[in-house]
Design a protein around this motif. Structure first.
Motif, PDB file in Angstrom:
ATOM      1  N   ASP A  40       4.995   4.382  -5.319  1.00 31.91           N
ATOM      2  CA  ASP A  40       3.580   4.305  -5.711  1.00 31.91           C
ATOM      3  C   ASP A  40       3.125   2.858  -5.861  1.00 31.91           C
ATOM      4  N   ARG A  41       4.021   2.012  -6.371  1.00 34.23           N
ATOM      5  CA  ARG A  41       3.655   0.605  -6.562  1.00 34.23           C
ATOM      6  C   ARG A  41       3.491  -0.091  -5.202  1.00 34.23           C
ATOM      7  N   THR A  42       4.292   0.365  -4.210  1.00 35.28           N
ATOM      8  CA  THR A  42       4.179  -0.210  -2.865  1.00 35.28           C
ATOM      9  C   THR A  42       2.809   0.161  -2.276  1.00 35.28           C
ATOM     10  N   LYS A  43       2.416   1.416  -2.514  1.00 35.35           N
ATOM     11  CA  LYS A  43       1.087   1.858  -2.053  1.00 35.35           C
ATOM     12  C   LYS A  43      -0.017   1.064  -2.767  1.00 35.35           C
ATOM     13  N   GLU A  44       0.215   0.805  -4.047  1.00 34.96           N
ATOM     14  CA  GLU A  44      -0.768   0.015  -4.810  1.00 34.96           C
ATOM     15  C   GLU A  44      -0.956  -1.376  -4.172  1.00 34.96           C
ATOM     16  N   ALA A  45       0.149  -1.958  -3.714  1.00 32.61           N
ATOM     17  CA  ALA A  45       0.052  -3.282  -3.071  1.00 32.61           C
ATOM     18  C   ALA A  45      -0.760  -3.179  -1.777  1.00 32.61           C
ATOM     19  N   ALA A  46      -0.537  -2.084  -1.018  1.00 30.77           N
ATOM     20  CA  ALA A  46      -1.312  -1.888   0.220  1.00 30.77           C
ATOM     21  C   ALA A  46      -2.800  -1.797  -0.115  1.00 30.77           C
ATOM     22  N   GLU A  47      -3.115  -1.052  -1.174  1.00 29.15           N
ATOM     23  CA  GLU A  47      -4.526  -0.886  -1.555  1.00 29.15           C
ATOM     24  C   GLU A  47      -5.122  -2.212  -2.028  1.00 29.15           C
ATOM     25  N   TRP A  48      -4.298  -2.989  -2.722  1.00 31.07           N
ATOM     26  CA  TRP A  48      -4.769  -4.315  -3.175  1.00 31.07           C
ATOM     27  C   TRP A  48      -5.132  -5.174  -1.957  1.00 31.07           C
ATOM     28  N   CYS A  49      -4.264  -5.153  -0.952  1.00 37.27           N
ATOM     29  CA  CYS A  49      -4.510  -5.971   0.252  1.00 37.27           C
ATOM     30  C   CYS A  49      -5.782  -5.512   0.960  1.00 37.27           C
ATOM     31  N   ALA A  50      -5.940  -4.184   1.089  1.00 33.30           N
ATOM     32  CA  ALA A  50      -7.136  -3.672   1.772  1.00 33.30           C
ATOM     33  C   ALA A  50      -8.381  -4.059   0.976  1.00 33.30           C
ATOM     34  N   GLY A  51      -8.270  -4.025  -0.358  1.00 35.47           N
ATOM     35  CA  GLY A  51      -9.400  -4.409  -1.215  1.00 35.47           C
ATOM     36  C   GLY A  51      -9.777  -5.865  -0.980  1.00 35.47           C
ATOM     37  N   ALA A  60     -11.598  -2.994   6.608  1.00 31.25           N
ATOM     38  CA  ALA A  60     -10.174  -2.788   6.308  1.00 31.25           C
ATOM     39  C   ALA A  60      -9.891  -1.380   5.821  1.00 31.25           C
ATOM     40  N   SER A  61      -8.702  -0.874   6.147  1.00 32.73           N
ATOM     41  CA  SER A  61      -8.304   0.426   5.596  1.00 32.73           C
ATOM     42  C   SER A  61      -6.794   0.513   5.445  1.00 32.73           C
ATOM     43  N   VAL A  62      -6.379   1.411   4.536  1.00 29.88           N
ATOM     44  CA  VAL A  62      -4.963   1.703   4.333  1.00 29.88           C
ATOM     45  C   VAL A  62      -4.643   2.909   5.196  1.00 29.88           C
ATOM     46  N   ARG A  63      -3.612   2.818   6.021  1.00 25.13           N
ATOM     47  CA  ARG A  63      -3.259   3.933   6.920  1.00 25.13           C
ATOM     48  C   ARG A  63      -1.918   4.497   6.497  1.00 25.13           C
ATOM     49  N   SER A  64      -1.869   5.803   6.250  1.00 22.87           N
ATOM     50  CA  SER A  64      -0.573   6.340   5.830  1.00 22.87           C
ATOM     51  C   SER A  64       0.351   6.506   7.037  1.00 22.87           C
ATOM     52  N   THR A  65       1.634   6.447   6.768  1.00 22.91           N
ATOM     53  CA  THR A  65       2.662   6.659   7.788  1.00 22.91           C
ATOM     54  C   THR A  65       3.671   7.614   7.145  1.00 22.91           C
ATOM     55  N   THR A  66       4.767   7.896   7.839  1.00 21.71           N
ATOM     56  CA  THR A  66       5.772   8.749   7.203  1.00 21.71           C
ATOM     57  C   THR A  66       6.527   7.951   6.124  1.00 21.71           C
ATOM     58  N   GLY A  67       6.389   6.632   6.142  1.00 22.42           N
ATOM     59  CA  GLY A  67       6.996   5.805   5.096  1.00 22.42           C
ATOM     60  C   GLY A  67       5.905   5.142   4.265  1.00 22.42           C
ATOM     61  N   HIS A  68       5.993   3.838   4.087  1.00 16.42           N
ATOM     62  CA  HIS A  68       4.962   3.122   3.326  1.00 16.42           C
ATOM     63  C   HIS A  68       3.769   2.841   4.235  1.00 16.42           C
ATOM     64  N   PRO A  69       2.564   2.752   3.634  1.00 11.50           N
ATOM     65  CA  PRO A  69       1.367   2.599   4.479  1.00 11.50           C
ATOM     66  C   PRO A  69       1.250   1.239   5.171  1.00 11.50           C
ATOM     67  N   VAL A  71      -1.695  -1.592   6.482  1.00 15.06           N
ATOM     68  CA  VAL A  71      -3.078  -1.994   6.233  1.00 15.06           C
ATOM     69  C   VAL A  71      -3.578  -2.597   7.538  1.00 15.06           C
ATOM     70  N   VAL A  72      -4.734  -2.101   8.010  1.00 16.12           N
ATOM     71  CA  VAL A  72      -5.306  -2.618   9.251  1.00 16.12           C
ATOM     72  C   VAL A  72      -6.728  -3.090   8.955  1.00 16.12           C
ATOM     73  N   ALA A  73      -7.094  -4.230   9.519  1.00 11.20           N
ATOM     74  CA  ALA A  73      -8.459  -4.730   9.316  1.00 11.20           C
ATOM     75  C   ALA A  73      -8.937  -5.415  10.588  1.00 11.20           C
ATOM     76  N   HIS A  74     -10.243  -5.449  10.760  1.00 12.15           N
ATOM     77  CA  HIS A  74     -10.827  -6.063  11.961  1.00 12.15           C
ATOM     78  C   HIS A  74     -11.981  -6.990  11.588  1.00 12.15           C
ATOM     79  N   ASP A  75     -12.086  -8.066  12.370  1.00 14.52           N
ATOM     80  CA  ASP A  75     -13.259  -8.937  12.293  1.00 14.52           C
ATOM     81  C   ASP A  75     -13.670  -9.208  13.733  1.00 14.52           C
ATOM     82  N   PRO A  76     -14.891  -8.804  14.125  1.00 15.05           N
ATOM     83  CA  PRO A  76     -15.283  -8.948  15.532  1.00 15.05           C
ATOM     84  C   PRO A  76     -15.489 -10.404  15.940  1.00 15.05           C
ATOM     85  N   GLY A  77     -15.483 -11.344  14.979  1.00 16.21           N
ATOM     86  CA  GLY A  77     -15.656 -12.753  15.324  1.00 16.21           C
ATOM     87  C   GLY A  77     -16.999 -12.989  15.984  1.00 16.21           C
ATOM     88  N   PRO A  78     -17.089 -14.015  16.841  1.00 16.34           N
ATOM     89  CA  PRO A  78     -18.384 -14.353  17.429  1.00 16.34           C
ATOM     90  C   PRO A  78     -18.781 -13.443  18.589  1.00 16.34           C
TER      91      PRO A  78
END
Ligand code: BES
Ligand code: ZN
Length: 469
Positions: A40-51, A60-69, A71-78
Motif C-alpha cells: 500500500d505504501r508503494t502505491k501511495e508513492a505512485a499516487e504522490w508522483c502522479a499528484g 498524469a495517471s497511476v496505472r495498475s499492473t499485476t504488481g506495483h503500479p 505512473v504515466v504522464a504526457h506533455d505535448p510540448g510545443p
C-alpha cells in the motif's frame, strides 16, 4: 536567440529549498517494492508522483499492473514536430536492512553535513527518488517560466525496478503506441565525480536465483548425528567456495565463452579517465581490491562478468547456541553479465555447476528471480550530443562516457520492445551508499542535476526529431 535557460536556472536556484522539501516528502513514503508488507505504501508513492506531475501541469495517471503500479504522464510540448523524449525513473526503493546500521530512521530524511556543503540521508535519497526529482523539478520550473516544455515529453515511473521489473515488459507491450518516443532519458546512474558529469553507455546484465540444498528430512541433534551424516550448511559453504578459483576466475562451465576482450581504443579511453582507485575502495572502507587477476577495477566492474553470494542462511541464527544440523541450507546467488553473454546459458551453467557437486543424499531446488542481458547504447546519436551540450553548459566541463556495473532492465526492454535507445544520465556518486545503510544524495548533485535537466531540455529541443513518433 532568446535565452530560455537563464530565467529557469535562476528560478531553480531561488526555489531550491522547496525542491528539497518535496524530495523529503517522497522519501518519507517507504515504497519497498520487494516486501509485500509495503504494497500500500508503494502505491501511495505512485499516487504522490502522479499528484506532483499533475501539479506541474502534465496529464498524469497511476496505472495498475499485476504488481506495483506505473505512473504515466504526457506533455505535448510545443507541437507534434518537436523531439519526443520518454523520461524514466523508479519510485521504489531497496529494503533498508540492516536497520540497526542506520544513524537515523531511513524513512525520515535528514540534512547532514558533507564536504560538498550538505547531503540528504534516507533510503532512496539517490536511488532513485533524488534522481527522479531532478527532472520533475526541471519540468516544474521550465513550465512555470515558459508555460510549456520545449520538447514533447512522456514520463514513465516504475515501482518494481528494485525487484526485477516483473510487470514492465507486459506493460510496455500493452502501451506501445502511448509510450512511443525518439529516445528515453533514464535518470538512475552516476556522475564521474562531484565536478564531472557522465553519460553511461554500458550496463551489466543480471542472473539471480535462490538455491536450497536439502539433506536430512528434519533438523538433527548435532551431537547424535554430527560427523556421521551430511550437513547441508557445511556442504553449501564448500560448494559456493568453489565458485571462484584462487585467481578469482569464476568456475561455472562456459562462463567466459562469449565474453569479448576490451578493444584497444576503449582500453586507452578508460585509462585516460584517470580513475581514482583509492577513493573508490575508500568508499567501501577498504584499501585493497580483489577479483580476476590481471584486470583493473574498471574492467572488473564494467566489462568482466562476476558471481556473488548475496545471502546465505539456514539452521539456528538466533541468540546463544543451539546444537543442530539443519535439514536445509539456503543462498541467494547472482551473476553480473557483460555484452554477448546469454543469461539463459549462464543460468543453466550455474545449475549444472551446483548439480555436479550434489553431496550424496542431498538434492537442490532453485527459485530464479529473472535475468536480463548486458546493454550498450550508441554513443554517436544526436540526442547524446545534445545531452553532452546541456551537461557541458551546466558543469563547465565535458561529460565522461562511462560504464556501469549495475543493471537497469528497462533499457533493454525499450530497445527490444519499443525500438528506441536510452540516454543514461544521472547525478549519483560512488560513495552514495545505494542499497546500503545511510544512503545519501549530495544537495549539490541534486541542484546541479535539476539545472542540468533544464539545460538538456533546451538542447534536446534543437535536435531534429528523426521519426516524428
Ligand atoms: N540505480 C541502480 C543501478 C545502478 C547501480 C546505477 C550502480 C549506477 C550504479 C538500479 O536501481 C539497481 O540497483 N538495479 C538493480 C537491478 C536488478 C534488481 C535487476 C541492480 O543493478 O542490482
Ligand atoms: Zn536505481
Amino acid at each position: 536567440m532568446t535565452d530560455l535557460l537563464t530565467p529557469v536556472t535562476e528560478r531553480i536556484d531561488a526555489e531550491f529549498d522547496a525542491s528539497v522539501e518535496r524530495l523529503k516528502e517522497l522519501l518519507r513514503i517507504p515504497s519497498i517494492s520487494t516486501d509485500p508488507a509495503y504494497r500500500d505504501r508503494t502505491k501511495e508513492a505512485a499516487e504522490w508522483c502522479a499528484g506532483v506531475l499533475t501539479d506541474i501541469g502534465l496529464d498524469a495517471s497511476v496505472r495498475s499492473t499485476t504488481g506495483h503500479p506505473m505512473v504515466v504522464a504526457h506533455d505535448p510540448g510545443p507541437g507534434p514536430d518537436a523531439p519526443h523524449l520518454l523520461y524514466y525513473a523508479h519510485y521504489d526503493v531497496q529494503p533498508p536492512d540492516p536497520l540497526e546500521l542506520w544513524e537515523h530512521d531511513p524513512f525520515d530524511p535528514i540534512i547532514a553535513d558533507s564536504p560538498h556543503g550538505g547531503r540528504i540521508v534516507a533510503r532512496g535519497a539517490c536511488d532513485d527518488k533524488g534522481q527522479m526529482m531532478t527532472f520533475l523539478e526541471a519540468f516544474r520550473h521550465w513550465r512555470a517560466v515558459h508555460g510549456t516544455l520545449p520538447v514533447r515529453v512522456t514520463v514513465l515511473l516504475e515501482g518494481e525496478e528494485e525487484s526485477g521489473s516483473p510487470s514492465l515488459e507486459p506493460f510496455l507491450e500493452a502501451h506501445r503506441s502511448e509510450l512511443a518516443a525518439d529516445v528515453a532519458v533514464v535518470t538512475d546512474t552516476g556522475m564521474w565525480n562531484i565536478d564531472t558529469p557522465a553519460i553511461t553507455y554500458m550496463l551489466r546484465g543480471l542472473v539471480y536465483t535462490d538455491v536450497t540444498l536439502h539433506g536430512p528430512t528434519h533438523d538433527l541433534h548435532s551431537g547424535m548425528y554430527g560427523g556421521a551424516v551430511v550437513n547441508p550448511l557445511n556442504a553449501l559453504a564448500r560448494i559456493l567456495g568453489g565458485l571462484h578459483d584462487d585467481a578469482g576466475v569464476v568456475q561455472i562451465p562456459g562462463f567466459y565463452d562469449d565474453v569479448r576482450e576490451l578493444s584497444a581504443d576503449e582500453r586507452e579511453r578508460w585509462r585516460n579517465l584517470g580513475f581514482d582507485e583509492a577513493a573508490f575502495l575508500a568508499s567501501a572502507g577498504l584499501e585493497v581490491g580483489m577479483g580476476e587477476q590481471g584486470r583493473s577495477t574498471l574492467e572488473r566492474t564494467w566489462c568482466r562478468p562476476s558471481c556473488d553470494v548475496n545471502g546465505m542462511w539456514g539452521g539456528y541464527t538466533g541468540e546463544g547456541a543451539k546444537t543442530v544440523i539443519a535439514s536445509e541450507a539456503h543462498a541467494k546467488i547472482s551473476c553480473r553479465l557483460v555484452a554477448d553473454q546469454d543469461p539463459q546459458a549462464i543460468s543453466a551453467g550455474l545449475v549444472r555447476f551446483l548439480e555436479d557437486r550434489t553431496p550424496p543424499g542431498c538434492r537442490w531446488t532453485f527459485e530464479p528471480h529473472g535475468c536480463n542481458s548486458a546493454i550498450r547504447v550508441p554513443t554517436d546519436s544526436p540526442f547524446l550530443e545534445a545531452a553532452r551540450d546541456g551537461l557541458r553548459r551546466t558543469f563547465g566541463t565535458n561529460a565522461e562516457l562511462i560504464g556501469c556495473g549495475g543493471s537497469i532492465p528497462v533499457v533493454g526492454s525499450f530497445q527490444s520492445l519499443l525500438g528506441f535507445d536510452s540516454l543514461l544520465v544521472g547525478f549519483g556518486l560512488d560513495d552514495d551508499r545505494v542499497h546500503s545503510p545511510n544512503e545519501k544524495f549530495e544537495l549539490r548533485c541534486y541542484q546541479m542535476g535539476i539545472r542540468a535537466q533544464a539545460a538538456m531540455l533546451e538542447s534536446f529541443a534543437s535536435v531534429k526529431s528523426p521519426v516524428g513518433s
